[in-house]
Design a protein around this motif. Structure first.
Motif, PDB file in Angstrom:
ATOM      1  N   GLU A 192      37.668  42.858  28.400  1.00  0.00           N
ATOM      2  CA  GLU A 192      36.719  43.465  29.520  1.00  0.00           C
ATOM      3  C   GLU A 192      35.919  42.230  30.223  1.00  0.00           C
ATOM      4  O   GLU A 192      35.778  42.183  31.474  1.00  0.00           O
ATOM      5  CB  GLU A 192      35.927  44.366  29.109  1.00  0.00           C
ATOM      6  CG  GLU A 192      36.747  45.881  28.659  1.00  0.00           C
ATOM      7  CD  GLU A 192      37.003  45.710  27.182  1.00  0.00           C
ATOM      8  OE1 GLU A 192      37.767  46.535  26.854  1.00  0.00           O
ATOM      9  OE2 GLU A 192      37.059  44.509  26.275  1.00  0.00           O
ATOM     10  N   TYR A 195      38.073  39.536  31.998  1.00  0.00           N
ATOM     11  CA  TYR A 195      38.687  40.350  33.544  1.00  0.00           C
ATOM     12  C   TYR A 195      37.429  40.289  34.442  1.00  0.00           C
ATOM     13  O   TYR A 195      37.690  39.826  35.547  1.00  0.00           O
ATOM     14  CB  TYR A 195      39.148  41.708  33.160  1.00  0.00           C
ATOM     15  CG  TYR A 195      40.690  41.831  33.084  1.00  0.00           C
ATOM     16  CD1 TYR A 195      41.310  41.900  34.119  1.00  0.00           C
ATOM     17  CD2 TYR A 195      41.305  41.887  31.820  1.00  0.00           C
ATOM     18  CE1 TYR A 195      42.745  41.812  34.001  1.00  0.00           C
ATOM     19  CE2 TYR A 195      42.696  41.993  31.612  1.00  0.00           C
ATOM     20  CZ  TYR A 195      43.416  42.013  32.562  1.00  0.00           C
ATOM     21  OH  TYR A 195      44.750  42.056  32.654  1.00  0.00           O
ATOM     22  N   ILE A 196      36.447  40.643  33.865  1.00  0.00           N
ATOM     23  CA  ILE A 196      35.139  40.743  34.849  1.00  0.00           C
ATOM     24  C   ILE A 196      35.035  39.056  35.480  1.00  0.00           C
ATOM     25  O   ILE A 196      34.509  38.979  36.389  1.00  0.00           O
ATOM     26  CB  ILE A 196      33.928  41.188  34.162  1.00  0.00           C
ATOM     27  CG1 ILE A 196      34.302  42.688  34.192  1.00  0.00           C
ATOM     28  CG2 ILE A 196      32.802  40.839  35.014  1.00  0.00           C
ATOM     29  CD1 ILE A 196      32.837  43.659  33.531  1.00  0.00           C
ATOM     30  N   PHE A 199      37.756  37.967  37.895  1.00  0.00           N
ATOM     31  CA  PHE A 199      37.886  38.669  38.866  1.00  0.00           C
ATOM     32  C   PHE A 199      36.656  39.377  39.668  1.00  0.00           C
ATOM     33  O   PHE A 199      36.855  40.056  40.737  1.00  0.00           O
ATOM     34  CB  PHE A 199      38.856  39.955  38.754  1.00  0.00           C
ATOM     35  CG  PHE A 199      40.061  39.395  38.095  1.00  0.00           C
ATOM     36  CD1 PHE A 199      41.146  39.032  38.904  1.00  0.00           C
ATOM     37  CD2 PHE A 199      40.497  39.935  36.834  1.00  0.00           C
ATOM     38  CE1 PHE A 199      42.231  38.443  38.535  1.00  0.00           C
ATOM     39  CE2 PHE A 199      41.936  39.453  36.479  1.00  0.00           C
ATOM     40  CZ  PHE A 199      42.716  38.743  37.397  1.00  0.00           C
ATOM     41  N   THR A 200      35.603  38.779  39.346  1.00  0.00           N
ATOM     42  CA  THR A 200      34.206  38.909  39.950  1.00  0.00           C
ATOM     43  C   THR A 200      33.522  37.785  40.460  1.00  0.00           C
ATOM     44  O   THR A 200      32.644  37.626  41.279  1.00  0.00           O
ATOM     45  CB  THR A 200      33.349  40.016  39.204  1.00  0.00           C
ATOM     46  OG1 THR A 200      32.642  39.107  38.308  1.00  0.00           O
ATOM     47  CG2 THR A 200      33.891  41.153  39.018  1.00  0.00           C
ATOM     48  N   LYS A 220      33.393  51.591  42.900  1.00  0.00           N
ATOM     49  CA  LYS A 220      34.225  50.567  42.514  1.00  0.00           C
ATOM     50  C   LYS A 220      33.294  49.124  42.869  1.00  0.00           C
ATOM     51  O   LYS A 220      33.822  48.299  43.377  1.00  0.00           O
ATOM     52  CB  LYS A 220      35.493  50.354  42.933  1.00  0.00           C
ATOM     53  CG  LYS A 220      36.706  51.566  42.648  1.00  0.00           C
ATOM     54  CD  LYS A 220      37.892  51.218  43.105  1.00  0.00           C
ATOM     55  CE  LYS A 220      38.043  51.492  44.679  1.00  0.00           C
ATOM     56  NZ  LYS A 220      39.700  51.591  44.832  1.00  0.00           N
ATOM     57  N   ILE A 254      35.054  45.677  42.840  1.00  0.00           N
ATOM     58  CA  ILE A 254      36.127  45.464  41.668  1.00  0.00           C
ATOM     59  C   ILE A 254      37.214  46.404  42.075  1.00  0.00           C
ATOM     60  O   ILE A 254      37.436  47.294  42.615  1.00  0.00           O
ATOM     61  CB  ILE A 254      35.441  45.796  40.303  1.00  0.00           C
ATOM     62  CG1 ILE A 254      34.867  47.168  40.308  1.00  0.00           C
ATOM     63  CG2 ILE A 254      34.592  44.706  40.088  1.00  0.00           C
ATOM     64  CD1 ILE A 254      34.279  47.727  38.987  1.00  0.00           C
ATOM     65  N   ASP A 255      38.303  45.874  41.563  1.00  0.00           N
ATOM     66  CA  ASP A 255      39.669  46.585  41.608  1.00  0.00           C
ATOM     67  C   ASP A 255      39.664  47.588  40.721  1.00  0.00           C
ATOM     68  O   ASP A 255      39.054  47.754  39.673  1.00  0.00           O
ATOM     69  CB  ASP A 255      40.775  45.484  41.218  1.00  0.00           C
ATOM     70  CG  ASP A 255      42.253  46.059  41.576  1.00  0.00           C
ATOM     71  OD1 ASP A 255      42.825  46.078  42.516  1.00  0.00           O
ATOM     72  OD2 ASP A 255      42.927  46.495  40.368  1.00  0.00           O
ATOM     73  N   LYS A 257      41.986  48.442  38.746  1.00  0.00           N
ATOM     74  CA  LYS A 257      42.508  48.013  37.320  1.00  0.00           C
ATOM     75  C   LYS A 257      41.149  47.798  36.595  1.00  0.00           C
ATOM     76  O   LYS A 257      41.233  48.112  35.244  1.00  0.00           O
ATOM     77  CB  LYS A 257      43.504  46.948  37.176  1.00  0.00           C
ATOM     78  CG  LYS A 257      44.004  46.595  36.011  1.00  0.00           C
ATOM     79  CD  LYS A 257      45.032  45.491  35.968  1.00  0.00           C
ATOM     80  CE  LYS A 257      45.589  45.382  34.619  1.00  0.00           C
ATOM     81  NZ  LYS A 257      46.539  44.461  34.587  1.00  0.00           N
ATOM     82  N   ILE A 258      40.235  47.048  37.208  1.00  0.00           N
ATOM     83  CA  ILE A 258      38.965  46.709  36.204  1.00  0.00           C
ATOM     84  C   ILE A 258      38.277  48.207  36.037  1.00  0.00           C
ATOM     85  O   ILE A 258      37.626  48.214  34.964  1.00  0.00           O
ATOM     86  CB  ILE A 258      38.233  45.785  37.162  1.00  0.00           C
ATOM     87  CG1 ILE A 258      38.896  44.672  37.535  1.00  0.00           C
ATOM     88  CG2 ILE A 258      37.059  45.345  36.420  1.00  0.00           C
ATOM     89  CD1 ILE A 258      39.368  43.720  36.450  1.00  0.00           C
ATOM     90  N   ILE A 261      39.590  49.671  33.230  1.00  0.00           N
ATOM     91  CA  ILE A 261      39.502  49.069  31.739  1.00  0.00           C
ATOM     92  C   ILE A 261      37.869  49.386  31.357  1.00  0.00           C
ATOM     93  O   ILE A 261      37.750  49.625  30.092  1.00  0.00           O
ATOM     94  CB  ILE A 261      39.606  47.516  32.309  1.00  0.00           C
ATOM     95  CG1 ILE A 261      40.998  47.156  32.194  1.00  0.00           C
ATOM     96  CG2 ILE A 261      38.886  46.623  30.933  1.00  0.00           C
ATOM     97  CD1 ILE A 261      41.531  45.950  32.329  1.00  0.00           C
ATOM     98  N   LEU A 262      36.981  49.252  32.467  1.00  0.00           N
ATOM     99  CA  LEU A 262      35.637  49.536  31.994  1.00  0.00           C
ATOM    100  C   LEU A 262      35.234  51.196  31.709  1.00  0.00           C
ATOM    101  O   LEU A 262      34.620  51.386  30.944  1.00  0.00           O
ATOM    102  CB  LEU A 262      34.817  49.175  33.164  1.00  0.00           C
ATOM    103  CG  LEU A 262      34.692  47.763  33.537  1.00  0.00           C
ATOM    104  CD1 LEU A 262      33.893  47.473  34.689  1.00  0.00           C
ATOM    105  CD2 LEU A 262      33.902  46.950  32.442  1.00  0.00           C
TER     106      LEU A 262
END
Length: 379
Positions: A192, A195-196, A199-200, A220, A254-255, A257-258, A261-262
């Motif tokens: 997690e 990924y953050i 992708f952020t 999102k 955020i996407d 998918k993120i 996951i969260l």
């Protein structure tokens, strides 16, 4: 000249007892000058003027204390570190006896002792402020830090290669390989968090400071309003601070998918909290230790380093490499530099600009190559 003497006083900085004197053309003038000195001692906590015997270490300590209330605790600790690095060479020397030549020798010796140019420059910046403090308090007339020459950034061929722009971020295949390794070898929170980060473009201190309320799964978005400061990585000695700059306060999209996951992560977090009950530190942090306390940036750094042994590429991993990786992805996606700066919460970003320029040049090169192939087929 007539001299006026005070009673024996205790220097509030050094703790030593001494007599303060002042001279004037008349008894009245000498007395007025003496009263002025005594008032300065009471106000500033140090002996000023030509009678001051204060050492660099004592003056630096006074400056750090007076400056502490105006800056963040993280910035204060950084200043303490750099003052200590510089001060070890002249700590016990009286400030009035420190010359420009002596100051330059300290700079030169720091370089010989292996300190990085960045450390020397930061130590010099603190020392300059300390000597300015001495001028303001009438201890010295001129600063020995003026006109000091910083060491040049001498680099070997290997260092130049290592500092190539491309070493500062991960290519698509490298990021994919890393995330696959996290999926296979990852520990709790790893997937997690990384990924953050990737992708952020968030800073690691901002990620560790996130609370569940900062995540809006419907729009999102992630709201970034704080960063975490953790003394030496100690679990219960954390502090939430305002972000690095005003521009760092932002909202990032955020996407899905993120988001998914969260959502799973927060569900597991709730189950852990129920299982721990009264032993859980219920501050509602998004990423926590086994007892609810937030993770420290240092903890995440150590977690990240463990993956290097499983990767086929040799780039050194640190949390900031994902911030630069996100910059490269945004540039490839066609975002302009102001938009990238806004998403990253940058007031100014030298490396961000370098990466943006580098990536866009690569993209233009591919366009040019493609156009050449088309022309070759047609002519």
């Amino acid at each position: 000249m007539i001299e006026a003497l005070s009673d024996t006083l205790k220097d509030p900085v050094s703790g030593k007892r001494r007599q303060v004197s002042a001279r004037g053309k008349s008894k009245k003038e000498a007395k007025e000058k003496l009263e002025k000195k005594l008032k300065e001692i009471e106000e500033f906590g140090l002996l000023t003027g030509s009678t001051s015997k204060i050492s660099f270490a004592e003056l630096a300590s006074n400056w750090l204390d007076s400056n502490k209330k105006n800056i963040k605790i993280s910035a204060h600790r950084s200043q303490v570190y750099h003052v200590k690095r510089f001060g070890k060479y002249i700590a016990n020397i009286e400030v009035q006896k420190i010359t420009r030549a002596m100051y330059q020798r300290v700079i030169d010796q720091m370089q010989k002792d292996g300190y990085s140019r960045n450390t020397i420059v930061n130590a010099h910046a603190c020392a300059k402020k300390i000597f300015l403090y001495a001028i303001i308090n009438n201890i010295i007339k001129e600063s020995p830090a003026d006109f000091a020459v910083m060491p040049k950034q001498l680099m070997t061929v290997e260092e130049i290669e290592q500092n190539e722009v491309e070493s500062k971020y991960l290519e698509h295949n490298e990021l994919k390989e890393f995330l696959k390794s996290v999926e296979d070898q990852g520990l709790m929170n790893d997937l997690e968090i990384f990924y953050i980060l990737a992708f952020t473009g968030m800073r690691i201190g901002e990620v560790c400071a996130l609370k569940e309320s900062d995540i809006n799964i419907f729009s999102k978005e992630i709201s970034i309003t704080k960063t975490i400061y953790n003394v030496d990585g100690k679990m219960n000695e954390y502090e939430l601070l305002t972000p690095k700059t005003k521009k760092s306060i932002r909202t990032v999209s955020i996407d899905q998918k993120i988001v998914d996951i969260l959502i799973k992560h927060m569900k597991r977090q709730k189950e852990r909290k129920i299982a721990m009950r009264d032993e859980w530190h219920d501050a509602k942090f998004l990423f926590t230790r086994d007892n609810g306390y937030p993770l420290s940036p240092r903890f995440v750094h150590y977690r990240l380093k463990r993956y290097e042994k499983w990767l086929t590429f040799s780039k050194k991993l640190n949390p900031h490499i994902f911030r630069h990786t996100h910059t490269s992805m945004l540039a490839e996606a066609g975002a302009d530099l102001p938009a990238i700066m806004k998403r990253l919460g940058h007031a100014d970003g030298k490396i961000t600009t370098q990466i943006y320029t580098h990536v866009t040049k690569k993209m233009q090169s591919k366009v040019d190559d493609g156009l050449t192939k088309i022309i070759d087929k047609m002519i």
